[in-house]
Motif scaffolding. Structure first.
Motif, PDB file in Angstrom:
ATOM      1  N   LEU A 133       0.833  -1.198   0.000  1.00 20.77           N
ATOM      2  CA  LEU A 133       0.000   0.000   0.000  1.00 20.77           C
ATOM      3  C   LEU A 133       0.868   1.248   0.000  1.00 20.77           C
ATOM      4  O   LEU A 133       1.903   1.302   0.664  1.00 20.77           O
ATOM      5  N   ALA A 134       0.430   2.243  -0.740  1.00 22.53           N
ATOM      6  CA  ALA A 134       1.160   3.507  -0.772  1.00 22.53           C
ATOM      7  C   ALA A 134       0.886   4.272   0.522  1.00 22.53           C
ATOM      8  O   ALA A 134      -0.184   4.162   1.120  1.00 22.53           O
ATOM      9  N   GLY A 135       1.862   5.043   0.937  1.00 22.61           N
ATOM     10  CA  GLY A 135       1.703   5.857   2.134  1.00 22.61           C
ATOM     11  C   GLY A 135       0.692   6.964   1.897  1.00 22.61           C
ATOM     12  O   GLY A 135       0.364   7.297   0.753  1.00 22.61           O
ATOM     13  N   PRO A 136       0.178   7.557   2.966  1.00 22.63           N
ATOM     14  CA  PRO A 136      -0.800   8.631   2.795  1.00 22.63           C
ATOM     15  C   PRO A 136      -0.159   9.853   2.133  1.00 22.63           C
ATOM     16  O   PRO A 136       1.003  10.163   2.355  1.00 22.63           O
ATOM     17  N   LYS A 137      -0.935  10.514   1.313  1.00 20.11           N
ATOM     18  CA  LYS A 137      -0.459  11.715   0.619  1.00 20.11           C
ATOM     19  C   LYS A 137      -0.795  12.934   1.468  1.00 20.11           C
ATOM     20  O   LYS A 137      -1.824  12.987   2.128  1.00 20.11           O
ATOM     21  N   ASN A 138       0.105  13.914   1.435  1.00 22.23           N
ATOM     22  CA  ASN A 138      -0.140  15.151   2.177  1.00 22.23           C
ATOM     23  C   ASN A 138      -1.252  15.939   1.490  1.00 22.23           C
ATOM     24  O   ASN A 138      -1.297  16.014   0.268  1.00 22.23           O
ATOM     25  N   PRO A 139      -2.136  16.536   2.278  1.00 19.26           N
ATOM     26  CA  PRO A 139      -3.199  17.336   1.661  1.00 19.26           C
ATOM     27  C   PRO A 139      -2.592  18.582   1.004  1.00 19.26           C
ATOM     28  O   PRO A 139      -1.537  19.071   1.407  1.00 19.26           O
ATOM     29  N   GLY A 140      -3.270  19.074  -0.021  1.00 21.35           N
ATOM     30  CA  GLY A 140      -2.803  20.281  -0.706  1.00 21.35           C
ATOM     31  C   GLY A 140      -2.920  21.496   0.197  1.00 21.35           C
ATOM     32  O   GLY A 140      -3.641  21.501   1.188  1.00 21.35           O
ATOM     33  N   GLY A 141      -2.174  22.535  -0.122  1.00 23.86           N
ATOM     34  CA  GLY A 141      -2.251  23.765   0.661  1.00 23.86           C
ATOM     35  C   GLY A 141      -1.104  23.882   1.626  1.00 23.86           C
ATOM     36  O   GLY A 141      -0.280  22.992   1.773  1.00 23.86           O
ATOM     37  N   PRO A 142      -1.051  25.017   2.321  1.00 30.20           N
ATOM     38  CA  PRO A 142       0.068  25.263   3.232  1.00 30.20           C
ATOM     39  C   PRO A 142      -0.006  24.380   4.480  1.00 30.20           C
ATOM     40  O   PRO A 142      -1.087  24.031   4.949  1.00 30.20           O
ATOM     41  N   THR A 143       1.167  24.064   5.006  1.00 28.83           N
ATOM     42  CA  THR A 143       1.248  23.273   6.236  1.00 28.83           C
ATOM     43  C   THR A 143       1.040  24.215   7.429  1.00 28.83           C
ATOM     44  O   THR A 143       1.118  25.446   7.285  1.00 28.83           O
ATOM     45  N   PRO A 144       0.787  23.684   8.607  1.00 27.43           N
ATOM     46  CA  PRO A 144       0.631  24.543   9.786  1.00 27.43           C
ATOM     47  C   PRO A 144       1.870  25.417  10.034  1.00 27.43           C
ATOM     48  O   PRO A 144       1.746  26.578  10.426  1.00 27.43           O
ATOM     49  N   ALA A 145       3.061  24.886   9.773  1.00 27.64           N
ATOM     50  CA  ALA A 145       4.275  25.684   9.966  1.00 27.64           C
ATOM     51  C   ALA A 145       4.325  26.841   8.978  1.00 27.64           C
ATOM     52  O   ALA A 145       4.730  27.963   9.326  1.00 27.64           O
ATOM     53  N   GLU A 146       3.909  26.579   7.740  1.00 26.25           N
ATOM     54  CA  GLU A 146       3.888  27.652   6.736  1.00 26.25           C
ATOM     55  C   GLU A 146       2.866  28.736   7.108  1.00 26.25           C
ATOM     56  O   GLU A 146       3.112  29.929   6.903  1.00 26.25           O
ATOM     57  N   LEU A 147       1.726  28.322   7.651  1.00 31.75           N
ATOM     58  CA  LEU A 147       0.714  29.301   8.082  1.00 31.75           C
ATOM     59  C   LEU A 147       1.256  30.184   9.212  1.00 31.75           C
ATOM     60  O   LEU A 147       1.043  31.415   9.210  1.00 31.75           O
ATOM     61  N   LEU A 148       1.963  29.582  10.175  1.00 28.87           N
ATOM     62  CA  LEU A 148       2.547  30.359  11.271  1.00 28.87           C
ATOM     63  C   LEU A 148       3.600  31.336  10.762  1.00 28.87           C
ATOM     64  O   LEU A 148       3.699  32.473  11.232  1.00 28.87           O
ATOM     65  N   ARG A 149       4.399  30.899   9.794  1.00 28.80           N
ATOM     66  CA  ARG A 149       5.444  31.774   9.236  1.00 28.80           C
ATOM     67  C   ARG A 149       4.811  32.972   8.525  1.00 28.80           C
ATOM     68  O   ARG A 149       5.284  34.108   8.657  1.00 28.80           O
ATOM     69  N   GLU A 150       3.743  32.733   7.777  1.00 27.63           N
ATOM     70  CA  GLU A 150       3.048  33.831   7.092  1.00 27.63           C
ATOM     71  C   GLU A 150       2.451  34.819   8.107  1.00 27.63           C
ATOM     72  O   GLU A 150       2.500  36.029   7.912  1.00 27.63           O
ATOM     73  N   GLU A 151       1.899  34.283   9.197  1.00 27.42           N
ATOM     74  CA  GLU A 151       1.351  35.135  10.250  1.00 27.42           C
ATOM     75  C   GLU A 151       2.464  35.979  10.877  1.00 27.42           C
ATOM     76  O   GLU A 151       2.288  37.178  11.138  1.00 27.42           O
ATOM     77  N   TYR A 152       3.628  35.348  11.109  1.00 30.44           N
ATOM     78  CA  TYR A 152       4.779  36.061  11.661  1.00 30.44           C
ATOM     79  C   TYR A 152       5.213  37.193  10.721  1.00 30.44           C
ATOM     80  O   TYR A 152       5.434  38.328  11.160  1.00 30.44           O
ATOM     81  N   LYS A 153       5.304  36.907   9.423  1.00 27.58           N
ATOM     82  CA  LYS A 153       5.717  37.928   8.442  1.00 27.58           C
ATOM     83  C   LYS A 153       4.705  39.075   8.394  1.00 27.58           C
ATOM     84  O   LYS A 153       5.079  40.246   8.306  1.00 27.58           O
ATOM     85  N   ARG A 154       3.410  38.736   8.441  1.00 23.31           N
ATOM     86  CA  ARG A 154       2.361  39.758   8.392  1.00 23.31           C
ATOM     87  C   ARG A 154       2.464  40.679   9.608  1.00 23.31           C
ATOM     88  O   ARG A 154       2.402  41.906   9.491  1.00 23.31           O
ATOM     89  N   ARG A 155       2.670  40.098  10.801  1.00 25.85           N
ATOM     90  CA  ARG A 155       2.775  40.903  12.023  1.00 25.85           C
ATOM     91  C   ARG A 155       4.037  41.762  12.020  1.00 25.85           C
ATOM     92  O   ARG A 155       4.017  42.895  12.479  1.00 25.85           O
TER      93      ARG A 155
END
Length: 162
Positions: A133-155
């Protein structure tokens, strides 16, 4: 123990082993085998549910090892019997991990063949050859770490963070 060993064999298997015992006597070994020798003769003669010998397993292992590049996966290889798939896969894994020699691989083939024969004698079946069986695929879109980094840059851009 003798009754249990012989009682689990078919008539064809008993004939094969008896022929081997007669060959041993013709070669000068007049003493009958003890139980350990008898079990070894059973293994060598191919007197198992698969009709395979350790030499036949080794031959198929070498053929698979040398020709596997032609197939997209081990499950696509034309295995003569499904049990060979399971034995050969385990032989390759163990052989590479332990850096086994040819003689050690032959002993391993014998051991695995005996293991699968006992598996069948205990009423289990050989699993079919299947693709892993193939391993699970990551869902599309930004990861939680990427979301936090964007929030940090915005602030930081807004001057809320120094």
């Amino acid at each position: 123990m003798w009754i249990a060993q012989i009682g689990s064999m078919t008539e064809k298997q008993i004939t094969l082993v008896c022929n081997q015992c007669m060959e041993r006597c013709a070669a000068g070994n007049t003493w009958p085998p003890d139980l350990a020798e008898f079990v070894a003769l059973v293994s060598e003669s191919g007197a198992n549910p698969f009709g395979l010998t350790p030499d036949a397993v080794m031959a198929e292992y070498k053929r698979w090892r040398n020709e596997s590049y032609r197939f997209s996966g081990s499950d696509k290889y034309p295995w003569p019997q499904p049990v060979l798939y399971h034995i050969c896969i385990e032989m390759r894994r163990t052989g590479v991990e332990r850096q086994m020699t040819e003689k050690e691989l032959i002993k391993l083939a014998e051991k695995l063949l005996t293991k699968w024969a006992k598996h069948i004698q205990n009423g289990f079946s050989i699993p079919p050859v299947r693709r892993q069986l193939a391993g699970p695929k990551n869902p599309g879109g930004p990861t939680p770490a990427e979301l936090l980094r964007e929030e940090y840059k915005r602030r930081k851009k807004a001057g809320l963070i120094n």
